[in-house]
Design an enzyme around this catalytic site. Structure first.
Site, PDB file in Angstrom:
ATOM      1  N   HIS A 155       0.743  -1.121  -0.144  1.00 34.28           N
ATOM      2  CA  HIS A 155       0.070  -0.004   0.005  1.00 34.28           C
ATOM      3  C   HIS A 155       0.986   1.151  -0.143  1.00 34.28           C
ATOM      4  O   HIS A 155       0.613   2.122  -0.568  1.00 34.28           O
ATOM      5  CB  HIS A 155      -1.015   0.002   1.123  1.00 34.28           C
ATOM      6  CG  HIS A 155      -1.824   1.227   1.554  1.00 34.28           C
ATOM      7  ND1 HIS A 155      -2.614   1.568   0.911  1.00 34.28           N
ATOM      8  CD2 HIS A 155      -1.381   2.316   2.123  1.00 34.28           C
ATOM      9  CE1 HIS A 155      -3.196   2.730   1.258  1.00 34.28           C
ATOM     10  NE2 HIS A 155      -2.321   3.383   1.809  1.00 34.28           N
ATOM     11  N   GLU A 156       2.098   1.268   0.886  1.00 34.75           N
ATOM     12  CA  GLU A 156       2.758   2.651   0.907  1.00 34.75           C
ATOM     13  C   GLU A 156       3.419   2.656  -0.326  1.00 34.75           C
ATOM     14  O   GLU A 156       3.809   3.767  -0.796  1.00 34.75           O
ATOM     15  CB  GLU A 156       3.802   2.498   2.072  1.00 34.75           C
ATOM     16  CG  GLU A 156       3.045   2.340   3.454  1.00 34.75           C
ATOM     17  CD  GLU A 156       2.126   3.320   3.634  1.00 34.75           C
ATOM     18  OE1 GLU A 156       2.271   4.546   3.159  1.00 34.75           O
ATOM     19  OE2 GLU A 156       1.033   3.311   4.424  1.00 34.75           O
TER      20      GLU A 156
END
Length: 223
Positions: free
Chosen positions: A95-96
């Site tokens: 996600h990051e």
């Protein structure tokens, strides 16, 4: 009274969302991903696959302190995510990286959020003092300015929503297409990412309702 009740309900919803994300992360951090990838390894693969070889990954202390730093172009992962090979770890790590990819392709909503940040950082710091002073001393113009500044902070949170959802969608797509996870693990990934997204939705809802309450009180006092 109705608006106050909505704000209270939204606040309770926000607390529940925070509790849920912690519980979901805890649950899926105990489930190893079948490919044995750590959060660092998954993030590194995803960065390299998107031509971001120069973006480093750093471990940071804390739990759920993961973030992408657009100023220094660094992905920072909390130690449980960086070192562990769980469903939760690879989900959060990817996600990051999704944010790093957004930065590379100049995703419009992320670009807008970056441009808004300096103004919002100032506005969110001064708005509570302006509102407090305005209501205490009855300075309606000061209350109005406080509401305007608070509106900037609310707008920032609303812009954040598509940024977070888009990063999660990018992460899930890459994780499946490039085989970071197997088909039977998609459910766990979805649980982790959806729980995290819910906290942003809850925070935006609380702020939006609080803004509407302030506007209602302000207009009522003016009449």
């Amino acid at each position: 009274m109705g608006m106050y009740l909505l704000v209270i309900i939204a606040f309770i919803f926000s607390l529940w969302a925070q509790f849920r994300v912690k519980g979901t992360f805890s649950k899926w951090s105990k489930v190893a991903n079948l490919n044995g990838l750590t959060g660092y390894e998954a993030a590194r693969r995803m960065l390299d696959a998107n031509g971001l070889h120069d973006v480093p990954i750093e471990p940071v202390r804390g739990t759920l302190s993961d973030h992408y730093d657009p100023i220094h172009r660094v992905v920072r992962l909390s130690e449980p995510v960086y070192y562990e090979s769980s469903i939760a770890a690879v989900s959060v790590a990817c996600h990051e990286v999704g944010h790093a990819i957004q930065h590379k392709v100049s995703y419009p909503m992320l670009t807008l959020r970056h441009r808004m940040f300096p103004v919002v950082n100032f506005a969110s710091g001064i708005a509570p003092f302006m509102l407090m002073a305005g209501f205490i001393f009855g300075y309606f113009n000061l209350i109005g300015l406080g509401i305007i500044f608070f509106s900037a902070a609310v707008a920032f949170q609303l812009v954040t929503l598509p940024v977070e959802f888009n990063a999660s969608n990018r992460a899930r797509q890459v994780m499946v297409e490039q085989g970071y996870i197997r088909n039977e693990e998609e459910r766990g990934v979805a649980k982790v990412l959806n729980a995290a997204a819910l906290t942003y939705v809850a925070a935006a809802l609380v702020s939006l309702l609080e803004l509407l309450r302030l506007i209602t009180v302000f207009l009522g006092n003016r009449d």
